[in-house]
Design a protein around this motif. Structure first.
Motif, PDB file in Angstrom:
ATOM      1  N   ARG A 126      15.234   4.508  78.721  1.00 56.07           N
ATOM      2  CA  ARG A 126      14.069   5.143  79.328  1.00 56.07           C
ATOM      3  C   ARG A 126      14.305   6.598  79.701  1.00 56.07           C
ATOM      4  O   ARG A 126      13.356   7.334  79.960  1.00 56.07           O
ATOM      5  N   VAL A 127      15.562   7.005  79.760  1.00 63.11           N
ATOM      6  CA  VAL A 127      15.906   8.367  80.179  1.00 63.11           C
ATOM      7  C   VAL A 127      16.620   9.067  79.032  1.00 63.11           C
ATOM      8  O   VAL A 127      17.775   8.765  78.719  1.00 63.11           O
ATOM      9  N   ASP A 128      15.943   9.990  78.409  1.00 58.98           N
ATOM     10  CA  ASP A 128      16.521  10.701  77.263  1.00 58.98           C
ATOM     11  C   ASP A 128      17.815  11.414  77.645  1.00 58.98           C
ATOM     12  O   ASP A 128      17.873  12.127  78.658  1.00 58.98           O
ATOM     13  N   GLY A 129      18.830  11.226  76.827  1.00 62.91           N
ATOM     14  CA  GLY A 129      20.090  11.935  77.010  1.00 62.91           C
ATOM     15  C   GLY A 129      20.988  11.381  78.096  1.00 62.91           C
ATOM     16  O   GLY A 129      22.030  11.980  78.402  1.00 62.91           O
ATOM     17  N   ALA A 130      20.624  10.252  78.696  1.00 66.07           N
ATOM     18  CA  ALA A 130      21.458   9.684  79.760  1.00 66.07           C
ATOM     19  C   ALA A 130      22.825   9.284  79.216  1.00 66.07           C
ATOM     20  O   ALA A 130      22.929   8.660  78.163  1.00 66.07           O
TER      21      ALA A 130
END
Length: 423
Positions: free
Chosen positions: A237-241
């Motif tokens: 859900r969180v880009d680049g996490a």
């Protein structure tokens, strides 16, 4: 994007404590296993202490710091616990009364094992984000207790060399209070950055009011499984996490420190292919700050992840803004990985609560005093109808260096609990 998070928070770790090594040695346990527990001491509840008194004592400094107008904007009060004192009546009603809050307020209680505090926090966050009552605040209090009680028919000598004894040193008592609003001075939530994961598993439970049962190996496996999959859902859900680089600090629900160390090691190996020394260094840098208070209070179930958050904020380096990744787990089970940002001023604000001083001021019990409390706690077990206690004359309450009046249970009359302030 709307701004929301923790405006203020406080920890109350009770009146008394006992050293973990001393307790383990007294029980005839292998003290070398303390290295895996990563525990130093634990809070011990007195007969005059219960989840309600803990909750009020944690929240009172936050309420006292508000103006009357700000206090009246608290429109939601949630108590989060697996230590409720009634099957119907919520502890939030008692807490609301003794804090003197506005009657135009929703009052209720949440239960989902050690996940309950996060459930209440996320409900409060979404209440603020909904803007159905602009400018409103929510008070969330996670409060739990593992009361040391000697069961009827059990002698103290029977506790020596018992496998149950290894759970005893990590069990705690206390509460964490969170004031949630659109002015998140202490912890600003990353809105929408949540990964949750849950399923049915019988790892631990409380099938009777005063007793826990469970499978420690299954609980460990479920914790590790949820930690990995809740984070993976967060990463979707969180880009680049990235587990190794996105978060300057990591906050964990902490049944005991060794469990957290195992979970962190597993994720670093699987997700970052890190070697042993790199994992150890990373653990000391990003995770250990959050274990300090947990090592001194013990597992307070629904409140433990926020106990770790408070410790991380008090013990971390916030010369600039830092992002924290938080993992919450509750047996049965439900889990969540979420994140937020702590600013330099956040640490200064939390420091005003002097949480460290409060933990230091608890009375240090010896093992004989602890054993006697196990007997003294028998009358206050779940379901007591009538009981009279004297908090003003209790030697431990009198010995504690109290920076302010604290609330203690003084009477149960027809199941109705009554409390008194003791300076």
């Amino acid at each position: 994007m709307s701004v929301v998070g923790i405006e203020a928070m406080n920890v109350f770790g009770g009146t008394a404590r006992i050293g973990v090594i001393e307790l383990m040695d007294h029980r005839g346990l292998d003290t070398k296993r303390a290295d895996n527990l990563l525990m130093v001491e634990r809070s011990v509840a007195l007969p005059q202490e219960d989840p309600i008194s803990f909750a009020v004592n944690a929240a009172k400094p936050l309420i006292d710091a508000l103006s009357p107008a700000e206090r009246d904007r608290i429109e939601l009060l949630i108590t989060c616990s697996e230590s409720g004192i009634d099957f119907g009546k919520s502890m939030s009603t008692y807490v609301h009364h003794y804090l003197g809050l506005n009657r135009n307020c929703r009052l209720f209680e949440l239960k989902q094992a050690c996940y309950s505090g996060t459930a209440g926090f996320q409900m409060a966050v979404n209440f603020i984000l909904s803007q159905t009552s602009p400018g409103a605040k929510a008070l969330v209090i996670a409060t739990d207790i593992a009361r040391a009680v000697l069961p009827e028919g059990v002698e103290l000598s029977m506790l020596r060399n018992s496998e149950w004894g290894y759970a005893e040193p990590s069990s705690g008592a206390g509460a964490v209070a969170l004031l949630v609003s659109d002015t998140p001075r202490v912890f600003q939530v990353d809105v929408g950055a949540n990964g949750y994961y849950g399923y049915e598993v019988m790892d631990t439970c409380r099938p009777v009011p005063d007793g826990d049962v469970g499978d420690s190996d299954l609980s460990l496996m479920s914790y590790l499984d949820c930690c990995e999959n809740a984070y993976l859902e967060y990463a979707k859900r969180v880009d680049g996490a990235d587990y190794a680089s996105t978060f300057q600090y990591l906050v964990f629900h902490t049944p005991f420190g060794g469990m957290v160390k195992g979970a962190h090691r597993t994720l670093m190996r699987k997700l970052s292919k890190a070697d042993r020394q790199s994992i150890e260094n990373d653990f000391n840098t990003r995770v250990m700050p959050g274990l300090d208070y947990c090592q001194r209070v013990g597992n307070i179930m629904g409140a433990t992840v926020f106990l770790s958050l408070a410790s991380t904020i008090d013990r971390g380096d916030y010369s600039s803004a830092r992002r924290l990744g938080c993992f919450s787990y509750g047996s049965g089970c439900c889990s969540e990985f979420f994140s937020g940002v702590v600013q330099p001023a956040s640490q200064q604000l939390l420091a005003q609560q002097r949480i460290d001083d409060g933990l230091n001021q608890r009375v240090l019990l010896n093992v004989e005093e602890y054993d006697q409390l196990m007997i003294a706690n028998r009358p206050v077990r779940f379901g007591v109808r009538d009981l009279t206690l004297d908090p003003h004359g209790d030697r431990y309450i009198g010995a504690m260096a109290k920076p302010r009046p604290l609330l203690y249970l003084s009477q149960v009359a027809g199941f109705h609990r009554k409390y008194e302030w003791v300076a």
